[in-house]
Enzyme design. Structure first.
Site, PDB file in Angstrom:
ATOM      1  N   GLN A  80     -57.443   1.581  30.926  1.00  0.00           N
ATOM      2  CA  GLN A  80     -56.032   1.865  30.706  1.00  0.00           C
ATOM      3  C   GLN A  80     -55.169   1.010  31.623  1.00  0.00           C
ATOM      4  O   GLN A  80     -53.945   1.057  31.553  1.00  0.00           O
ATOM      5  CB  GLN A  80     -55.735   3.351  30.897  1.00  0.00           C
ATOM      6  CG  GLN A  80     -55.936   3.853  32.298  1.00  0.00           C
ATOM      7  CD  GLN A  80     -55.685   5.348  32.416  1.00  0.00           C
ATOM      8  OE1 GLN A  80     -55.594   6.053  31.430  1.00  0.00           O
ATOM      9  NE2 GLN A  80     -55.569   5.830  33.637  1.00  0.00           N
ATOM     10  N   ILE A  83     -53.293  -2.271  33.086  1.00  0.00           N
ATOM     11  CA  ILE A  83     -52.645  -3.439  32.495  1.00  0.00           C
ATOM     12  C   ILE A  83     -52.641  -4.617  33.462  1.00  0.00           C
ATOM     13  O   ILE A  83     -52.052  -5.645  33.179  1.00  0.00           O
ATOM     14  CB  ILE A  83     -51.194  -3.112  32.058  1.00  0.00           C
ATOM     15  CG1 ILE A  83     -50.339  -2.683  33.247  1.00  0.00           C
ATOM     16  CG2 ILE A  83     -51.201  -2.070  30.948  1.00  0.00           C
ATOM     17  CD1 ILE A  83     -48.857  -2.557  32.948  1.00  0.00           C
ATOM     18  N   ASP A  84     -53.334  -4.466  34.579  1.00  0.00           N
ATOM     19  CA  ASP A  84     -53.276  -5.478  35.628  1.00  0.00           C
ATOM     20  C   ASP A  84     -54.141  -6.702  35.383  1.00  0.00           C
ATOM     21  O   ASP A  84     -54.035  -7.689  36.104  1.00  0.00           O
ATOM     22  CB  ASP A  84     -53.612  -4.862  36.987  1.00  0.00           C
ATOM     23  CG  ASP A  84     -54.956  -4.155  37.012  1.00  0.00           C
ATOM     24  OD1 ASP A  84     -55.829  -4.443  36.165  1.00  0.00           O
ATOM     25  OD2 ASP A  84     -55.138  -3.297  37.897  1.00  0.00           O
ATOM     26  N   HIS A 115     -54.129   0.311  27.081  1.00  0.00           N
ATOM     27  CA  HIS A 115     -52.681   0.257  27.299  1.00  0.00           C
ATOM     28  C   HIS A 115     -52.155  -1.165  27.204  1.00  0.00           C
ATOM     29  O   HIS A 115     -51.052  -1.455  27.666  1.00  0.00           O
ATOM     30  CB  HIS A 115     -52.313   0.883  28.638  1.00  0.00           C
ATOM     31  CG  HIS A 115     -52.492   2.368  28.646  1.00  0.00           C
ATOM     32  ND1 HIS A 115     -52.301   3.133  29.760  1.00  0.00           N
ATOM     33  CD2 HIS A 115     -52.835   3.238  27.660  1.00  0.00           C
ATOM     34  CE1 HIS A 115     -52.528   4.398  29.475  1.00  0.00           C
ATOM     35  NE2 HIS A 115     -52.861   4.482  28.205  1.00  0.00           N
ATOM     36  N   CYS A 161     -42.684 -11.870  20.632  1.00  0.00           N
ATOM     37  CA  CYS A 161     -41.254 -11.652  20.470  1.00  0.00           C
ATOM     38  C   CYS A 161     -41.060 -10.314  19.780  1.00  0.00           C
ATOM     39  O   CYS A 161     -41.723 -10.025  18.782  1.00  0.00           O
ATOM     40  CB  CYS A 161     -40.642 -12.777  19.632  1.00  0.00           C
ATOM     41  SG  CYS A 161     -38.904 -12.487  19.227  1.00  0.00           S
ATOM     42  N   CYS A 211     -39.234 -11.427  16.068  1.00  0.00           N
ATOM     43  CA  CYS A 211     -39.946 -12.168  15.009  1.00  0.00           C
ATOM     44  C   CYS A 211     -41.466 -12.098  15.121  1.00  0.00           C
ATOM     45  O   CYS A 211     -42.166 -12.617  14.279  1.00  0.00           O
ATOM     46  CB  CYS A 211     -39.487 -13.629  14.975  1.00  0.00           C
ATOM     47  SG  CYS A 211     -40.133 -14.646  16.335  1.00  0.00           S
ATOM     48  N   CYS A 267     -37.354 -15.762  22.986  1.00  0.00           N
ATOM     49  CA  CYS A 267     -38.085 -16.470  21.951  1.00  0.00           C
ATOM     50  C   CYS A 267     -37.546 -17.896  21.833  1.00  0.00           C
ATOM     51  O   CYS A 267     -36.338 -18.121  21.908  1.00  0.00           O
ATOM     52  CB  CYS A 267     -37.944 -15.726  20.623  1.00  0.00           C
ATOM     53  SG  CYS A 267     -38.924 -16.433  19.283  1.00  0.00           S
ATOM     54  N   CYS A 271     -34.047 -17.135  16.263  1.00  0.00           N
ATOM     55  CA  CYS A 271     -34.450 -15.796  16.704  1.00  0.00           C
ATOM     56  C   CYS A 271     -33.814 -15.415  18.040  1.00  0.00           C
ATOM     57  O   CYS A 271     -32.986 -14.534  18.114  1.00  0.00           O
ATOM     58  CB  CYS A 271     -35.972 -15.711  16.790  1.00  0.00           C
ATOM     59  SG  CYS A 271     -36.542 -14.066  17.273  1.00  0.00           S
ATOM     60  N   THR A 317     -59.999   7.333  36.995  1.00  0.00           N
ATOM     61  CA  THR A 317     -58.955   7.945  36.187  1.00  0.00           C
ATOM     62  C   THR A 317     -59.184   9.438  36.076  1.00  0.00           C
ATOM     63  O   THR A 317     -60.315   9.913  36.136  1.00  0.00           O
ATOM     64  CB  THR A 317     -58.898   7.331  34.771  1.00  0.00           C
ATOM     65  OG1 THR A 317     -57.812   7.928  34.056  1.00  0.00           O
ATOM     66  CG2 THR A 317     -60.180   7.558  34.004  1.00  0.00           C
TER      67      THR A 317
END
Length: 180
Positions: free
Chosen positions: A74, A76-77, A94, A102, A105, A126, A131, A168
């Site tokens: 989980q 994100i590092d 995660h 983006c 788009c 973007c 966009c 965790t």
């Protein structure tokens, strides 16, 4: 991240958010991505401040011995990737900073492009001329679904001879308030 008085959410007052979790709320990100990107500058997994630990290398050893079915994380590092866990063995529940898209788009952006903006404390935009949407790392914000990869391996638990859970509580306490 959630430790009282010292964790991430306890130290977000400087961003003047309507509620602490707004920093990772997709609706708030659409309204104002600047607080997230200022925080991302502090947390970005560029390899200079954060390093894999012995647990990451233990998982890599399982991979090297060809006995790792999948590593579900989980986090994100990106420390699993830094430790050498192959993307094919990794389910980032995660999401990840390794890729970005983006929000308007859906054009994919590289980790390098995202990293340059984050390190310069800029909100990346973007590059498509028509966009100019905001680029968002492929991490899961509140209000978003988990990535498809998380759901695409339902047989893993049944196939595993051993399941190791570490680092965790497998719980998330979430208090939400309306965005005003």
């Amino acid at each position: 991240m959630k430790s009282p008085n010292t964790g991430l959410y306890a130290n977000l007052a400087k961003y003047n958010l309507p509620y602490p979790e707004a920093i990772f709320d997709i609706q708030y990100f659409h309204m104002d991505p600047r607080p997230f990107y200022h925080l991302a500058h502090e947390l970005y997994p560029d390899g200079s401040r954060f390093r894999p630990n012995i647990c990451h290398y233990f998982i890599r050893l399982l991979q090297e011995k060809n006995i790792l079915l999948k590593l579900y994380t989980q986090n994100i590092d990106g420390l699993e990737r830094m430790a050498g866990i192959l993307p094919s063995n990794l389910i980032e529940a995660h999401g990840t900073f390794a890729t970005a898209h983006c929000i308007r788009c859906d054009k994919e952006y590289s980790q390098h492009d995202l990293e340059q903006a984050v390190l310069q404390k800029q909100v990346p935009k973007c590059k498509e001329p028509q966009c100019q949407g905001t680029i968002k790392p492929d991490i899961v914000f509140f209000g978003e679904n988990l990535p498809e990869s998380f759901h695409s391996h339902p047989q893993d638990a049944a196939e595993a001879d051993l399941l190791i859970v570490m680092g965790t509580s497998l719980e998330i306490e979430k208090k939400r308030m309306a965005i005003t």
